[in-house]
Design a protein around this motif. Structure first.
Motif, PDB file in Angstrom:
ATOM      1  N   PRO A 260       0.813  -1.232   0.000  1.00 43.55           N
ATOM      2  CA  PRO A 260       0.000   0.000   0.000  1.00 43.55           C
ATOM      3  C   PRO A 260       0.837   1.268   0.000  1.00 43.55           C
ATOM      4  O   PRO A 260       0.409   2.307  -0.517  1.00 43.55           O
ATOM      5  CB  PRO A 260      -0.832  -0.129   1.285  1.00 43.55           C
ATOM      6  N   LYS A 264      -1.043   3.441  -2.696  1.00 43.25           N
ATOM      7  CA  LYS A 264      -2.163   4.237  -2.203  1.00 43.25           C
ATOM      8  C   LYS A 264      -2.095   5.695  -2.667  1.00 43.25           C
ATOM      9  O   LYS A 264      -3.098   6.258  -3.136  1.00 43.25           O
ATOM     10  CB  LYS A 264      -2.231   4.192  -0.674  1.00 43.25           C
ATOM     11  N   ASP A 265      -0.952   6.321  -2.545  1.00 43.09           N
ATOM     12  CA  ASP A 265      -0.829   7.724  -2.927  1.00 43.09           C
ATOM     13  C   ASP A 265      -1.128   7.925  -4.417  1.00 43.09           C
ATOM     14  O   ASP A 265      -1.825   8.874  -4.797  1.00 43.09           O
ATOM     15  CB  ASP A 265       0.580   8.227  -2.606  1.00 43.09           C
ATOM     16  N   ASP A 268      -4.867   7.575  -5.035  1.00 40.75           N
ATOM     17  CA  ASP A 268      -5.575   8.769  -4.555  1.00 40.75           C
ATOM     18  C   ASP A 268      -5.456   9.919  -5.556  1.00 40.75           C
ATOM     19  O   ASP A 268      -6.438  10.629  -5.838  1.00 40.75           O
ATOM     20  CB  ASP A 268      -5.011   9.212  -3.195  1.00 40.75           C
TER      21      ASP A 268
END
Length: 283
Positions: A260, A264-265, A268
């Motif tokens: 992650p 994740k970044d 996003d």
């Protein structure tokens, strides 16, 4: 997978005259023999079942049944599409094609799960996550796998590119490959030459190669650091990508879940841009 026709050709000089007559008929009529009982074959070539059994014993098979099973698999996996279709139709009750197709895919997935170890999958994840650049390549029946994998990995990592090996001029990419790069090649019988050539170019330049293919007899294996074997049989003429799509989907999911901090970044930021441009349909 052993090739029973090749074994027959290689050993024909050692056979008796009667056995050679049987061998000659098998080599000329493999599709028919694949679905003849031993009694029917004996009647057709005008010999005894004992002669046929001794022939199969001499080739290293436990009997006619094992030889015939190998012949059926050979025809289904390595023959031209029209031959595969003809072979499958001989063994197909068309009263419920939907259930037969579903059953075949269940078997493909089960076989693939049994062939691929957790250790191999973990190695694949490590190779993917540590690569500077990733190139997913395939053509024809393997292309949906390469497309799904390249889309998912690029969405997560931003360093993955799809190479359609028989359309793209991948030579320019090939000469820039280094040991920090990864090529994921997908190919099924009858194995596209340019997909194999791209794997060779990657290997020669020190890049890592993962192959998603049907067996360890695939020409990709020689040039691969890791092989993920996937069953690709269908009830018709083609190679099915369903089981290999499962593998591709697992790799995407596992990268997202296990790493992650790397994904994740990026996810996003992508979602933020898609929201700003009103990309998705809403009521």
């Amino acid at each position: 997978m052993e090739n029973p026709l090749l074994k027959l050709k290689n050993n024909i000089s050692q056979l008796t005259e009667t056995q050679r007559r049987v061998a000659d008929y098998i080599l000329k009529n493999p599709v028919d023999v694949a679905f003849l009982t031993v009694d029917q074959l004996a009647l057709t070539v005008k010999t005894s079942t004992t002669t046929i059994m001794r022939l199969t014993f001499s080739l290293g098979y436990s009997g006619y049944t094992e030889f015939q099973k190998g012949l059926q698999e050979l025809l289904r996996n390595n023959a031209a599409p029209q031959i595969r279709l003809e072979t499958n139709l001989k063994d197909l009750d068309d009263s419920d094609l939907w259930m037969r197709c579903a059953e075949n895919q269940f078997n493909n997935i089960q076989s693939t799960v049994e062939m691929i170890s957790t250790e191999s999958l973990n190695t694949a994840l490590e190779m993917i996550i540590s690569a500077d650049r990733i190139f997913c390549t395939s053509v024809r029946s393997g292309l949906p796998v390469a497309q799904h994998l390249s889309f998912g990995l690029n969405r997560l990592l931003g360093n993955c590119e799809l190479i359609v090996s028989d359309l793209s001029d991948w030579v320019d990419k090939g000469i820039t490959l280094t040991s920090k790069d990864l090529v994921i090649s997908t190919s099924f019988p009858r194995y596209a030459r340019r997909t194999v050539e791209f794997a060779i170019a990657a290997k020669n330049n020190g890049a890592q190669v993962i192959s998603i293919t049907d067996s360890y007899s695939s020409p990709l294996v020689e040039y691969s650091n890791l092989v993920l074997p996937c069953s690709s049989t269908s009830i018709a003429f083609h190679n099915s990508p369903v089981a290999s799509m499962l593998v591709a989907d697992y790799l995407i999911s596992a990268i997202a879940i296990n790493y992650p901090e790397k994904t994740k970044d990026r996810l996003d930021k992508i979602n933020s841009i898609l929201t700003q441009i009103n990309y998705h349909y809403t009521n």
